[in-house]
Design a protein around this motif. Structure first.
Motif, PDB file in Angstrom:
ATOM      1  N   LEU A   1       0.750  -1.164   0.080  1.00  0.00           N
ATOM      2  CA  LEU A   1       0.005   0.332   0.151  1.00  0.00           C
ATOM      3  C   LEU A   1       0.318   1.258   0.067  1.00  0.00           C
ATOM      4  CD1 LEU A   1      -3.328   0.464   2.111  1.00  0.00           C
ATOM      5  CD2 LEU A   1      -1.681   2.295   2.403  1.00  0.00           C
ATOM      6  N   THR A   2       1.655   1.261   0.906  1.00  0.00           N
ATOM      7  CA  THR A   2       3.023   2.427   0.974  1.00  0.00           C
ATOM      8  C   THR A   2       3.839   2.901  -0.578  1.00  0.00           C
ATOM      9  OG1 THR A   2       4.142   1.511   1.904  1.00  0.00           O
ATOM     10  CG2 THR A   2       3.022   2.701   3.389  1.00  0.00           C
ATOM     11  N   PHE A   3       3.428   1.359  -0.903  1.00  0.00           N
ATOM     12  CA  PHE A   3       4.189   1.838  -2.418  1.00  0.00           C
ATOM     13  C   PHE A   3       3.175   2.172  -3.628  1.00  0.00           C
ATOM     14  CE2 PHE A   3       7.329  -0.044  -0.357  1.00  0.00           C
ATOM     15  CZ  PHE A   3       8.702   0.178  -1.122  1.00  0.00           C
ATOM     16  N   ARG A   4       2.309   1.223  -3.602  1.00  0.00           N
ATOM     17  CA  ARG A   4       1.231   1.794  -4.515  1.00  0.00           C
ATOM     18  C   ARG A   4      -0.072   2.195  -4.556  1.00  0.00           C
ATOM     19  NH1 ARG A   4      -2.369  -3.472  -3.613  1.00  0.00           N
ATOM     20  NH2 ARG A   4      -3.440  -2.555  -5.289  1.00  0.00           N
ATOM     21  N   ARG A   5       0.316   3.286  -3.299  1.00  0.00           N
ATOM     22  CA  ARG A   5      -1.186   4.487  -3.230  1.00  0.00           C
ATOM     23  C   ARG A   5      -0.586   5.323  -2.391  1.00  0.00           C
ATOM     24  NH1 ARG A   5      -6.869   3.512  -4.219  1.00  0.00           N
ATOM     25  NH2 ARG A   5      -6.487   0.572  -4.370  1.00  0.00           N
ATOM     26  N   LEU A   6       1.118   5.676  -3.497  1.00  0.00           N
ATOM     27  CA  LEU A   6       2.122   6.609  -2.534  1.00  0.00           C
ATOM     28  C   LEU A   6       1.190   8.139  -2.996  1.00  0.00           C
ATOM     29  CD1 LEU A   6       4.687   7.494  -1.431  1.00  0.00           C
ATOM     30  CD2 LEU A   6       5.330   7.572  -3.837  1.00  0.00           C
ATOM     31  N   GLY A   7       1.208   8.273  -3.983  1.00  0.00           N
ATOM     32  CA  GLY A   7      -0.103   9.486  -4.388  1.00  0.00           C
ATOM     33  C   GLY A   7      -1.062  10.137  -3.513  1.00  0.00           C
ATOM     34  N   GLU A   8      -1.735   8.736  -3.396  1.00  0.00           N
ATOM     35  CA  GLU A   8      -2.751   8.664  -2.428  1.00  0.00           C
ATOM     36  C   GLU A   8      -2.715   9.124  -0.772  1.00  0.00           C
ATOM     37  OE1 GLU A   8      -6.813   6.591  -1.280  1.00  0.00           O
ATOM     38  OE2 GLU A   8      -5.398   6.029  -2.529  1.00  0.00           O
ATOM     39  N   ILE A   9      -0.954   9.086  -1.167  1.00  0.00           N
ATOM     40  CA  ILE A   9      -0.707   9.175   0.708  1.00  0.00           C
ATOM     41  C   ILE A   9      -0.202  10.210   0.635  1.00  0.00           C
ATOM     42  CG2 ILE A   9       1.795   8.713   1.824  1.00  0.00           C
ATOM     43  CD1 ILE A   9       1.045   5.461   1.796  1.00  0.00           C
ATOM     44  N   LEU A  10       0.439  11.032  -0.412  1.00  0.00           N
ATOM     45  CA  LEU A  10       1.121  11.760  -0.205  1.00  0.00           C
ATOM     46  C   LEU A  10      -0.101  12.842  -0.208  1.00  0.00           C
ATOM     47  CD1 LEU A  10       3.943  12.291  -2.994  1.00  0.00           C
ATOM     48  CD2 LEU A  10       3.848  11.833  -0.540  1.00  0.00           C
ATOM     49  N   ARG A  11      -1.500  13.428  -0.576  1.00  0.00           N
ATOM     50  CA  ARG A  11      -2.477  13.802  -0.829  1.00  0.00           C
ATOM     51  C   ARG A  11      -3.497  13.800   0.805  1.00  0.00           C
ATOM     52  NH1 ARG A  11      -3.083  11.851  -5.775  1.00  0.00           N
ATOM     53  NH2 ARG A  11      -4.955   9.942  -5.078  1.00  0.00           N
ATOM     54  N   ALA A  12      -2.930  12.701   1.371  1.00  0.00           N
ATOM     55  CA  ALA A  12      -3.967  12.291   2.896  1.00  0.00           C
ATOM     56  C   ALA A  12      -4.024  13.394   3.486  1.00  0.00           C
ATOM     57  CB  ALA A  12      -3.195  10.353   3.785  1.00  0.00           C
ATOM     58  N   PRO A  13      -3.009  14.290   4.143  1.00  0.00           N
ATOM     59  CA  PRO A  13      -2.653  15.380   5.288  1.00  0.00           C
ATOM     60  C   PRO A  13      -4.137  16.382   4.398  1.00  0.00           C
ATOM     61  CG  PRO A  13      -0.927  14.603   4.516  1.00  0.00           C
ATOM     62  CD  PRO A  13      -1.763  14.228   3.633  1.00  0.00           C
ATOM     63  N   PHE A  14      -4.177  16.375   3.257  1.00  0.00           N
ATOM     64  CA  PHE A  14      -5.439  17.635   3.128  1.00  0.00           C
ATOM     65  C   PHE A  14      -6.318  17.327   2.790  1.00  0.00           C
ATOM     66  CE2 PHE A  14      -0.867  17.625   1.686  1.00  0.00           C
ATOM     67  CZ  PHE A  14       0.041  18.544   2.133  1.00  0.00           C
ATOM     68  N   GLN A  15      -6.679  16.051   2.881  1.00  0.00           N
ATOM     69  CA  GLN A  15      -8.154  15.570   2.459  1.00  0.00           C
ATOM     70  C   GLN A  15      -8.603  16.352   4.200  1.00  0.00           C
ATOM     71  OE1 GLN A  15      -9.298  14.109  -0.387  1.00  0.00           O
ATOM     72  NE2 GLN A  15      -6.757  14.205  -0.807  1.00  0.00           N
ATOM     73  N   LYS A  16     -10.258  16.371   3.377  1.00  0.00           N
ATOM     74  CA  LYS A  16     -11.169  16.323   4.541  1.00  0.00           C
ATOM     75  C   LYS A  16     -11.865  15.484   5.840  1.00  0.00           C
ATOM     76  CE  LYS A  16     -16.406  18.411   5.356  1.00  0.00           C
ATOM     77  NZ  LYS A  16     -16.896  18.818   5.322  1.00  0.00           N
ATOM     78  N   SER A  17     -11.152  15.985   7.067  1.00  0.00           N
ATOM     79  CA  SER A  17     -11.727  14.097   7.845  1.00  0.00           C
ATOM     80  C   SER A  17     -13.046  14.638   7.949  1.00  0.00           C
ATOM     81  CB  SER A  17     -10.941  15.137   9.296  1.00  0.00           C
ATOM     82  OG  SER A  17     -10.069  15.348   9.060  1.00  0.00           O
ATOM     83  N   GLY A  18     -13.477  12.812   8.121  1.00  0.00           N
ATOM     84  CA  GLY A  18     -14.356  12.952   9.383  1.00  0.00           C
ATOM     85  C   GLY A  18     -14.710  12.143  10.577  1.00  0.00           C
ATOM     86  N   GLY A  19     -16.271  11.529  10.832  1.00  0.00           N
ATOM     87  CA  GLY A  19     -15.679  10.913  12.227  1.00  0.00           C
ATOM     88  C   GLY A  19     -15.585  11.757  13.164  1.00  0.00           C
ATOM     89  N   ALA A  20     -15.242  11.158  14.644  1.00  0.00           N
ATOM     90  CA  ALA A  20     -15.690  12.255  15.453  1.00  0.00           C
ATOM     91  C   ALA A  20     -14.106  12.317  15.957  1.00  0.00           C
ATOM     92  CB  ALA A  20     -16.010  11.614  16.896  1.00  0.00           C
ATOM     93  N   GLY A  21     -13.520  13.297  16.424  1.00  0.00           N
ATOM     94  CA  GLY A  21     -12.514  13.784  16.939  1.00  0.00           C
ATOM     95  C   GLY A  21     -11.974  15.553  17.606  1.00  0.00           C
ATOM     96  N   GLY A  22     -10.905  15.205  17.613  1.00  0.00           N
ATOM     97  CA  GLY A  22     -10.526  17.383  18.280  1.00  0.00           C
ATOM     98  C   GLY A  22     -10.033  17.582  16.894  1.00  0.00           C
ATOM     99  N   LEU A  23      -9.127  17.058  16.421  1.00  0.00           N
ATOM    100  CA  LEU A  23      -8.250  17.325  15.114  1.00  0.00           C
ATOM    101  C   LEU A  23      -8.331  16.793  13.820  1.00  0.00           C
ATOM    102  CD1 LEU A  23      -4.789  16.645  16.898  1.00  0.00           C
ATOM    103  CD2 LEU A  23      -5.862  19.197  17.295  1.00  0.00           C
ATOM    104  N   SER A  24      -8.150  18.429  12.942  1.00  0.00           N
ATOM    105  CA  SER A  24      -8.093  17.991  11.588  1.00  0.00           C
ATOM    106  C   SER A  24      -6.981  17.153  10.810  1.00  0.00           C
ATOM    107  CB  SER A  24      -8.440  18.711  10.486  1.00  0.00           C
ATOM    108  OG  SER A  24      -6.943  19.949  10.958  1.00  0.00           O
ATOM    109  N   ALA A  25      -6.850  16.354   9.721  1.00  0.00           N
ATOM    110  CA  ALA A  25      -5.978  15.379  10.015  1.00  0.00           C
ATOM    111  C   ALA A  25      -5.069  16.173   9.236  1.00  0.00           C
ATOM    112  CB  ALA A  25      -6.861  14.757   8.705  1.00  0.00           C
ATOM    113  N   PHE A  26      -4.395  17.384   8.546  1.00  0.00           N
ATOM    114  CA  PHE A  26      -3.096  18.497   8.929  1.00  0.00           C
ATOM    115  C   PHE A  26      -3.353  18.895   9.868  1.00  0.00           C
ATOM    116  CE2 PHE A  26      -2.016  22.315   7.816  1.00  0.00           C
ATOM    117  CZ  PHE A  26      -1.080  22.270   7.115  1.00  0.00           C
ATOM    118  N   SER A  27      -4.189  19.428  11.146  1.00  0.00           N
ATOM    119  CA  SER A  27      -3.604  19.680  12.289  1.00  0.00           C
ATOM    120  C   SER A  27      -2.841  18.226  12.791  1.00  0.00           C
ATOM    121  CB  SER A  27      -4.649  20.019  13.691  1.00  0.00           C
ATOM    122  OG  SER A  27      -5.423  21.187  12.875  1.00  0.00           O
TER     123      SER A  27
END
Length: 456
Positions: free
Chosen positions: A42-68
């Motif tokens: 996954l960390t090789f095949r989905r590298l592009g998705e990994i590099l975009r992951a922090p900038f995607q909108k978070s969902g679910g319950a929690g105190g911080l956004s993915a970027f934070s």
């Protein structure tokens, strides 16, 4: 007293030689290879998705956004290890450490992904309604091993107080400021304590807001400075590339022709400094990732991004700038070596530029580690956590005033030792819970495949 301290230093080195021997190197790389295979690369095949992951909108319950959450985790990893730590590894292991840092980083991405997924799976709420998680929770609730969880928490608290999280960072800054500006290290530690005290005086949400703007700014500043060194010596890049590959697999002469850099030294310091830099397998950053409002796999990808940016981008860029600058690898410590490399562009002001960067990196990194230690104190103290937190805070800031008089080489060795000791129970726990990671990953990949088929 001097003889006693010398003996302690020898014991520290002996412990380091044992912890970071071939078995630990094999455990880190083997765990990374295992999860790379179990997650279908996954960390090789989905590298592009990994590099975009922090900038995607978070969902679910929690105190911080993915970027934070990623910014907070990066604030903890983008410390002195990326400036002085990488340079120290070059002094000890030679140019070959760059190859082993990169090689280990790609496998460490899988480890960070796995431990972050588990932290998200087993997170819970504390008495104040905050979302908490980390290795101690998946050791206790996933494995039913509260003793292992307690050991991990104790090691994390020690690392937060004496290792990566406090003493090593502040002592390096204090020594650098003393050498550059002739300002007493005690005043430096007092200033750091005042700023860090303000940052750590609030909630995790406040920390996330600080990190979400501080981490990108300090990263950009250092990237531009290191790129300036590379652009000043562009013709040396091919030569350095060949030198790194050759040194990774064959012994090479040490600076000045005295002794040699061995392949084992390159592996040892490359992997250990990479782990020191990106903290994969240590279980530290999953503590802050668990506070995110993301899904388990999505936040796991954010953890993998953290490793990539910290080591493959920042740490490698530091090493490349030093090697391309042409300065000999014979400095007294890592900060001096990095300053010598930067002086090829910034001249006599290189020391000032680097020292200011060291200070900013430390002031952003130490609060994150303070948070990790506090969460572990909270876990251990239970109902008596208020008193435990007060004692922890008092010890944390007291040590800041003592560290300017400590030996830097001994502190770096101590930090490495604590990193290895923290990683041992965490890597065992992550491997024991590997099926949980595989299940989450398979479900995610299945949903992706179904969505792709529907869109055709």
């Amino acid at each position: 007293m001097q003889a006693f301290m010398g003996r302690l230093y020898q014991i520290n080195e002996a412990i380091g030689a044992f912890i970071w021997g071939l078995p630990m190197l094999a455990l880190f790389l083997g765990t990374g290879l295992y999860f790379t295979i179990r997650t279908h690369g996954l960390t090789f095949r989905r590298l592009g998705e990994i590099l975009r992951a922090p900038f995607q909108k978070s969902g679910g319950a929690g105190g911080l956004s993915a970027f934070s959450a990623v910014s907070g985790a990066l604030a903890g990893t983008l410390g002195i290890g990326n400036i002085a730590g990488v340079a120290s590894a070059l002094l000890l292991g030679g140019p070959g450490i760059v190859f082993w840092m990169v090689a280990s980083a790609f496998f460490c991405m899988a480890v960070k992904y796995a431990e972050t997924v588990l932290a998200m799976r087993y997170r819970t709420k504390n008495g104040r309604g905050e979302t908490v998680g980390g290795p101690m929770y998946y050791m206790r609730d996933g494995l039913g091993l509260p003793g292992m969880a307690a050991v991990f928490c104790l090691l994390c608290i020690l690392a937060a107080l004496f290792g990566t999280g406090n003493v090593t960072q502040i002592a390096t800054v204090a020594h650098a400021v003393e050498d550059t500006f002739q300002l007493d290290g005690l005043w430096v530690s007092a200033a750091c304590a005042a700023v860090i005290g303000l940052i750590t005086g609030g909630s995790v949400g406040r920390l996330g807001k600080v990190f979400s703007w501080l981490t990108p700014l300090m990263s950009l500043a250092f990237l531009l400075a290191a790129l300036a060194v590379l652009l000043r010596h562009p013709g040396r890049l091919p030569e350095v590339f060949v030198l790194v590959l050759r040194s990774a697999w064959t012994p090479s002469a040490a600076a000045g022709g005295v002794g040699a850099y061995t392949v084992l030294a390159a592996m040892k310091y490359g992997v250990s400094r990479g782990v020191f830099s990106n903290e994969a397998g240590m279980g530290s950053s999953p503590i802050i990732h668990a506070a995110s409002g993301n899904t388990a796999v999505a936040q796991g990808m954010c953890g993998a991004f953290e490793v990539f940016f910290d080591t493959v981008v920042m740490a490698v860029l530091t090493a490349a700038a030093i090697l391309c600058s042409g300065v000999p690898l014979d400095a007294e410590d890592g900060a001096e070596l990095t300053a010598a490399a930067f002086s090829t562009v910034f001249g006599s002001h290189a020391g000032e530029v680097l020292t200011l960067m060291l200070a900013v990196f430390a002031v952003s990194s130490v609060p994150c580690w303070y948070f990790y230690g506090e969460r572990c104190v909270e876990y251990l103290a239970g109902k008596k956590q208020r008193g435990g937190k007060r004692a922890y805070r008092a010890a944390f800031f007291l040590l800041m005033f003592l560290c300017p008089r400590m030996r830097l080489d001994g502190l770096w060795q101590l930090a490495d030792n604590l990193n290895g000791l923290m990683a041992l129970p965490n890597l065992i726990a992550v491997c024991m819970l590997s099926q949980e990671v595989v299940r989450e990953t398979d479900a995610y990949l299945a949903r992706k495949s179904i969505a792709r088929l529907k869109n055709r």
